[in-house]
Design a protein around this motif. Structure first.
Motif, PDB file in Angstrom:
ATOM      1  N   LEU A  22      -7.117  20.072  37.417  1.00  0.00           N
ATOM      2  CA  LEU A  22      -6.340  19.041  38.099  1.00  0.00           C
ATOM      3  C   LEU A  22      -6.924  17.654  37.837  1.00  0.00           C
ATOM      4  O   LEU A  22      -6.180  16.674  37.717  1.00  0.00           O
ATOM      5  CB  LEU A  22      -6.290  19.320  39.605  1.00  0.00           C
ATOM      6  CG  LEU A  22      -5.432  20.519  40.027  1.00  0.00           C
ATOM      7  CD1 LEU A  22      -5.458  20.691  41.534  1.00  0.00           C
ATOM      8  CD2 LEU A  22      -3.993  20.355  39.532  1.00  0.00           C
ATOM      9  N   ALA A  23      -8.257  17.566  37.727  1.00  0.00           N
ATOM     10  CA  ALA A  23      -8.872  16.286  37.393  1.00  0.00           C
ATOM     11  C   ALA A  23      -8.437  15.846  35.996  1.00  0.00           C
ATOM     12  O   ALA A  23      -8.112  14.669  35.771  1.00  0.00           O
ATOM     13  CB  ALA A  23     -10.396  16.393  37.476  1.00  0.00           C
ATOM     14  N   LEU A  24      -8.411  16.781  35.047  1.00  0.00           N
ATOM     15  CA  LEU A  24      -7.973  16.457  33.695  1.00  0.00           C
ATOM     16  C   LEU A  24      -6.490  16.135  33.670  1.00  0.00           C
ATOM     17  O   LEU A  24      -6.055  15.189  32.995  1.00  0.00           O
ATOM     18  CB  LEU A  24      -8.287  17.624  32.761  1.00  0.00           C
ATOM     19  CG  LEU A  24      -7.898  17.447  31.290  1.00  0.00           C
ATOM     20  CD1 LEU A  24      -8.560  16.206  30.706  1.00  0.00           C
ATOM     21  CD2 LEU A  24      -8.258  18.690  30.491  1.00  0.00           C
ATOM     22  N   ARG A  25      -5.699  16.901  34.433  1.00  0.00           N
ATOM     23  CA  ARG A  25      -4.264  16.633  34.526  1.00  0.00           C
ATOM     24  C   ARG A  25      -4.022  15.213  35.006  1.00  0.00           C
ATOM     25  O   ARG A  25      -3.167  14.492  34.477  1.00  0.00           O
ATOM     26  CB  ARG A  25      -3.628  17.649  35.473  1.00  0.00           C
ATOM     27  CG  ARG A  25      -2.143  17.380  35.769  1.00  0.00           C
ATOM     28  CD  ARG A  25      -1.962  16.636  37.084  1.00  0.00           C
ATOM     29  NE  ARG A  25      -0.589  16.141  37.209  1.00  0.00           N
ATOM     30  CZ  ARG A  25      -0.279  14.975  37.729  1.00  0.00           C
ATOM     31  NH1 ARG A  25      -1.212  14.157  38.186  1.00  0.00           N
ATOM     32  NH2 ARG A  25       0.983  14.597  37.812  1.00  0.00           N
ATOM     33  N   ASP A  26      -4.777  14.780  36.034  1.00  0.00           N
ATOM     34  CA  ASP A  26      -4.595  13.437  36.581  1.00  0.00           C
ATOM     35  C   ASP A  26      -4.944  12.361  35.559  1.00  0.00           C
ATOM     36  O   ASP A  26      -4.276  11.325  35.483  1.00  0.00           O
ATOM     37  CB  ASP A  26      -5.450  13.265  37.835  1.00  0.00           C
ATOM     38  CG  ASP A  26      -4.960  14.108  39.008  1.00  0.00           C
ATOM     39  OD1 ASP A  26      -3.816  14.600  38.941  1.00  0.00           O
ATOM     40  OD2 ASP A  26      -5.723  14.280  39.982  1.00  0.00           O
ATOM     41  N   ALA A  63      -4.474  22.414  32.407  1.00  0.00           N
ATOM     42  CA  ALA A  63      -4.015  21.047  32.659  1.00  0.00           C
ATOM     43  C   ALA A  63      -2.734  20.763  31.892  1.00  0.00           C
ATOM     44  O   ALA A  63      -1.778  20.174  32.428  1.00  0.00           O
ATOM     45  CB  ALA A  63      -5.099  20.050  32.281  1.00  0.00           C
ATOM     46  N   LEU A  64      -2.679  21.191  30.627  1.00  0.00           N
ATOM     47  CA  LEU A  64      -1.490  20.961  29.809  1.00  0.00           C
ATOM     48  C   LEU A  64      -0.294  21.742  30.330  1.00  0.00           C
ATOM     49  O   LEU A  64       0.833  21.229  30.372  1.00  0.00           O
ATOM     50  CB  LEU A  64      -1.782  21.323  28.350  1.00  0.00           C
ATOM     51  CG  LEU A  64      -2.840  20.462  27.651  1.00  0.00           C
ATOM     52  CD1 LEU A  64      -3.157  21.025  26.272  1.00  0.00           C
ATOM     53  CD2 LEU A  64      -2.384  19.011  27.536  1.00  0.00           C
ATOM     54  N   PHE A  65      -0.522  22.980  30.749  1.00  0.00           N
ATOM     55  CA  PHE A  65       0.573  23.780  31.305  1.00  0.00           C
ATOM     56  C   PHE A  65       1.108  23.147  32.596  1.00  0.00           C
ATOM     57  O   PHE A  65       2.311  23.181  32.856  1.00  0.00           O
ATOM     58  CB  PHE A  65       0.112  25.209  31.583  1.00  0.00           C
ATOM     59  CG  PHE A  65      -0.196  26.003  30.334  1.00  0.00           C
ATOM     60  CD1 PHE A  65       0.356  25.673  29.110  1.00  0.00           C
ATOM     61  CD2 PHE A  65      -1.058  27.090  30.386  1.00  0.00           C
ATOM     62  CE1 PHE A  65       0.073  26.389  27.960  1.00  0.00           C
ATOM     63  CE2 PHE A  65      -1.355  27.823  29.247  1.00  0.00           C
ATOM     64  CZ  PHE A  65      -0.783  27.476  28.035  1.00  0.00           C
ATOM     65  N   GLN A  66       0.215  22.578  33.395  1.00  0.00           N
ATOM     66  CA  GLN A  66       0.641  21.909  34.627  1.00  0.00           C
ATOM     67  C   GLN A  66       1.515  20.696  34.309  1.00  0.00           C
ATOM     68  O   GLN A  66       2.570  20.499  34.911  1.00  0.00           O
ATOM     69  CB  GLN A  66      -0.586  21.466  35.430  1.00  0.00           C
ATOM     70  CG  GLN A  66      -0.268  20.655  36.685  1.00  0.00           C
ATOM     71  CD  GLN A  66       0.407  21.453  37.772  1.00  0.00           C
ATOM     72  OE1 GLN A  66       0.156  22.648  37.906  1.00  0.00           O
ATOM     73  NE2 GLN A  66       1.259  20.815  38.548  1.00  0.00           N
TER      74      GLN A  66
END
Length: 252
Positions: A22-26, A63-66
């Motif tokens: 989630l940190a990477l997604r953000d 993260a990419l899938f999110q």
């Protein structure tokens, strides 16, 4: 070309409120929001993400899938990840064809007819058209693109009794204009059903994505003033390509 997105290694403080992914997604989402990753641009490879962020490969993929599930990025088979273009707005209250409402939004629509066949109607479809099972109906399969990117495949069923010789016309444009201009068919009511779906194989193959990719199924039944069904349309959309908008007057 390398992306302008800069990813600093994920520190312990980044994960205090949630998982690493989630940190990477953000971080990636902020890069998209700030314009460091423009619409249509290619994201760094997973290996580049791994080197820049220090995250594990599994974390990067989560993260990419999110981000894909949110419609912010999409995959091209055997090519990589890209930032999703802006979605087009679809108003189910209008009987405006794809070519019309996409062009009205300053985008470039194209249509490719994949097949046109007369096929016997199964019982469920015959019931929609109020005809006997086995009655031959036109089945049109088309792929539609926006700015050169395939965004939906559709199966349209039309009664040849209402549109005789339909298959003789070029269907790589607006079917709505053909039905109104040539056959004088006017729609007064649209019944639209929408639901999230995972793209089945035939739709995924036509769109160049993997089966199971998130999608939106739009089923539209267009009805004339005399109650006859003009067309029955099943559209399999990439979920990031469409935004549904309805503007209604609310009366007490």
């Amino acid at each position: 070309m390398r992306s302008q997105l800069e990813l600093t290694p994920i520190a312990k403080g980044d994960t205090a409120d949630g998982p690493h992914y989630l940190a990477l997604r953000d971080k990636i989402a902020r890069g998209i929001e700030l314009g460091k990753l423009a619409a249509g641009s290619k994201l760094p490879s997973e290996r580049q993400f791994q080197g820049d962020s220090g995250a594990a490969r599994g974390t990067i993929r989560e993260a990419l899938f999110q981000l894909e599930a949110e419609g912010l990025i999409y995959r091209r088979d055997r090519s990589g990840w890209y930032v999703s273009p802006p979605a087009v707005t679809y108003n189910p209250m209008r009987w405006a064809g794809f070519m019309t409402y996409v062009a009205e939004q300053g985008r470039s629509p194209t249509t490719e007819t994949l097949s046109t066949e007369l096929e016997p109607a199964p019982p469920a479809v015959a019931d929609i058209f109020r005809t006997a099972p086995g009655t031959p109906l036109y089945n049109l399969h088309r792929r539609r693109s926006i700015d050169g990117r395939a965004v939906l495949v559709e199966r349209i069923i039309v009664d040849p009794a209402l549109a005789p010789g339909l298959a003789e016309h070029s269907l790589d444009g607006s079917l709505t204009q053909i039905l109104t201009g040539i056959y004088g068919l006017t729609v007064v009511r649209n019944r639209v059903d929408m639901r999230p779906c995972a793209l089945v194989k035939f739709a995924a193959d036509a769109l160049g994505v993997k089966p199971g990719t998130p999608g939106l199924l739009v089923v539209r039944t267009s009805i004339a003033a005399d109650g006859r069904v003009v067309e029955y349309d099943q559209e399999y959309w990439r979920h990031d390509a469409i935004r549904v908008h309805v503007d209604l007057d609310v009366r007490g």
